[in-house]
Design a protein around this motif. Structure first.
Motif, short mmCIF file in Angstrom:
data_model
loop_
_atom_site.label_atom_id
_atom_site.label_comp_id
_atom_site.label_asym_id
_atom_site.label_seq_id
_atom_site.Cartn_x
_atom_site.Cartn_y
_atom_site.Cartn_z
N GLU A 1 0.81 -1.21 0.00
CA GLU A 1 0.00 0.00 0.00
C GLU A 1 0.85 1.27 0.00
O GLU A 1 0.37 2.34 -0.33
N ILE B 1 3.82 2.65 -7.06
CA ILE B 1 3.28 1.75 -8.06
C ILE B 1 3.54 2.34 -9.44
O ILE B 1 3.08 3.45 -9.74
N GLY C 1 0.82 -4.34 -8.52
CA GLY C 1 1.54 -4.06 -7.28
C GLY C 1 2.61 -5.08 -6.94
O GLY C 1 3.20 -5.01 -5.86
N GLU D 1 1.77 -7.23 -3.22
CA GLU D 1 0.34 -6.93 -3.30
C GLU D 1 -0.49 -8.21 -3.44
O GLU D 1 -1.52 -8.37 -2.79
N THR E 1 -8.22 0.18 -12.59
CA THR E 1 -7.41 0.93 -11.63
C THR E 1 -7.63 2.43 -11.89
O THR E 1 -8.14 2.81 -12.95
N GLU F 1 -5.49 4.57 -12.79
CA GLU F 1 -4.78 4.88 -14.04
C GLU F 1 -5.63 4.55 -15.25
O GLU F 1 -5.76 5.36 -16.19
N GLY G 1 -4.04 1.24 -2.16
CA GLY G 1 -2.78 1.72 -2.72
C GLY G 1 -2.54 3.19 -2.44
O GLY G 1 -1.45 3.70 -2.67
N ARG H 1 -1.37 4.94 -5.88
CA ARG H 1 -2.28 4.41 -6.90
C ARG H 1 -2.99 5.53 -7.66
O ARG H 1 -3.32 5.39 -8.83
#
Length: 508
Positions: free
Chosen positions: A37, A41, A309, A313, A348, A350, A376, A380
């Motif tokens: 976390e 990333i 991750g 992760e 995600t 992104e 994240g 993230r």
């Protein structure tokens, strides 16, 4: 191999060794989870991201994406058409329901509870909201919804009381938790018919004067019900259920700050009611889009997809899955690539950012993030922030005083997000779920633009690591031409709360 299978103490060692083994296992899991976390990333779609950051959106595309929906031939029915008849003089008894799940699942349960009370000619007790096991939220109906408004709007449809009379005060949550009780209905099937309630619950009401239904989630069919019952469910959802005044006032203040960015955090005070009253909504009001990211740890753990991750992760999610759901969520038999091509992987931050950029939203877009804690954290969200620097959330838009009113109350936080989402120009949810379904239905009812991501298309596009931006953009735009709020009529077994036409709406 999942950590749950690695961390097993041996039964042949001493108690001390077993304890130490478990302790080391716990430390390993905790450090893995913490690492996953906090560790930076890396972007998974660097080629597309570079192009998206450098993009120049044509004015025509910007204008088109913000254009409101045209009238689609349906509108909320005139209340006079479905005017309720007078209530029977005598009620058959009191109906209690105990609702679990999150805010939006409970919302649907409330609508169904009113409908069941109507079917049975019973008096409904304001529904009891169970303690949420994930968010640890003990908020009651009265903490979230305007109970007086709720009762007043439905007064001609169903008899509703805030609490049981003294003679039935024994009928509490604790009473039903201790033993099997004759007045508790525990066997209500999912999507039960109206006849099931008449045959199984009405006799209990007539014998004891009260019936408590628990569990009560998705316990009423969406099909083969009288039209007046369907209209009543719609009335509850779209008219009777409004949030408490302080959530509406705070929501109005945040909407005002999103539309008028000149209101800085330094200007925020405790008197947000005055701020909303003084705001001139007709001048210089900007547009904004609400993104429900839906990428918390629960969501990630429910999926067997890879989110970039790394091993830490994967290990952390596997352990979380084992501890929280105790084996009820198993690893998928499909590979990550197969799951993505089927549209079964949540996007995600992104990936959602790339979708929005391809649709025509540029870096001047005011983006409100409606989400619980993102798995994240900042690492993230970094790529999404890079694409949309004017991104806001509850924390960035509120003062410390305002945050004290909702701090630690997941249901109130969700209510605030729901309210702001209903007042946005555009709403988009990264993945299907209860909030997505509730807002898609509510915004369809009001003919508001709502983007529904084509999960299968996006999964397949993101698997292509050599795709150029122009090809990606064209595919996204083409694949979402009919997914921006176009009304879809409900099919059998589909939810009336997600597809309000034709049950809740009339042809214009």
């Amino acid at each position: 191999m999942e950590l749950g299978f690695l961390c097993r103490g041996t039964t042949t060692t001493t108690t001390l060794v077993v304890f130490l083994s478990l302790f080391i296992c716990f430390i390993h899991v905790s450090s893995s989870s913490l690492y996953s976390e906090l560790n930076p990333i890396k972007p998974r779609h660097s080629r597309l991201l570079r192009s998206a950051v450098q993009r120049e959106t044509p004015t025509s595309q910007l204008s088109e994406i913000w254009t409101p929906l045209e009238t689609q031939g349906w509108k909320p029915c005139d209340e006079s058409i479905n005017k309720p008849t007078a209530l029977p003089e005598k009620s058959e008894g009191y109906i209690q329901v105990f609702l679990d799940g999150g805010l939006n699942q409970q919302r649907m349960g409330i609508c169904d509870a009113v409908a069941v009370a109507k079917i049975l000619n019973a008096t409904l007790v304001i529904p009891y909201l169970e303690l949420n096991p994930v968010w640890k939220d003990s908020s009651s109906f009265e903490d979230i919804f305007d109970v007086d408004h709720f009762i007043d709007v439905l007064k001609n449809d169903v008899s509703i009381v805030k609490e049981l009379p003294e003679e039935y005060s024994w009928s509490s949550r604790e009473y039903y938790a201790l033993a099997i009780r004759d007045t508790r209905i525990k066997v209500a099937p999912v999507h039960a018919t109206a006849n099931w309630y008449i045959e199984n619950v009405l006799p209990v009401l007539q014998s004891y004067g009260i019936a408590a239904i628990s569990p009560f989630s998705h316990r009423l069919s969406f099909d083969n019900l009288p039209m007046d019952i369907q209209h009543l469910r719609c009335k509850v959802n779209f008219q009777a259920l409004v949030f408490v005044p302080h959530i509406r006032a705070l929501g109005d203040a945040l909407v005002n700050r999103l539309r008028n960015p000149q209101h800085t955090t330094e200007e925020m005070g405790s008197n947000y009611l005055q701020e909303v009253t003084d705001a001139d909504d007709n001048k210089n009001a900007g547009k904004f889009v609400v993104l429900h990211l839906r990428f918390d740890k629960d969501m990630a753990a429910h999926s067997a997809c890879d989110f970039g991750g790394g091993k830490a992760e994967k290990l952390a999610l596997a352990k979380y899955r084992q501890v929280i759901w105790q084996g009820r969520v198993l690893n998928s038999q499909f590979t990550d690539e197969e799951l993505r091509s089927q549209g079964r992987c949540p996007m995600t931050p992104e990936e959602v950012g790339l979708l929005l950029a391809a649709l025509g939203f540029d870096n001047s877009t005011r983006l409100y993030l409606a989400s619980h804690k993102v798995y994240g954290g900042g690492a993230r969200i970094a790529t999404l922030k890079e694409l949309f620097p004017l991104m806001e959330d509850k924390k960035s838009l509120t003062s410390p005083f305002e945050r004290t009113l909702i701090k630690g109350k997941a249901s109130l936080l969700a209510a605030l997000d729901y309210y702001i989402s209903m007042h946005s120009d555009i709403f988009i949810s990264a993945s299907p779920g209860n909030m997505h379904n509730a807002l898609v239905g509510h915004r369809s009812y009001l003919n508001l633009k709502t983007i529904r991501p084509n999960m299968q298309l996006m999964g397949q596009l993101f698997l292509n690591k050599t795709m150029e931006w122009s090809e990606f953009e064209h595919a996204v735009v083409e694949g979402h031409e009919t997914r921006q709020g176009q009304l879809r009529l409900r099919k059998p077994k589909q939810s009336i709360y997600t597809y309000p036409a034709p049950d809740c709406m009339c042809q214009a």
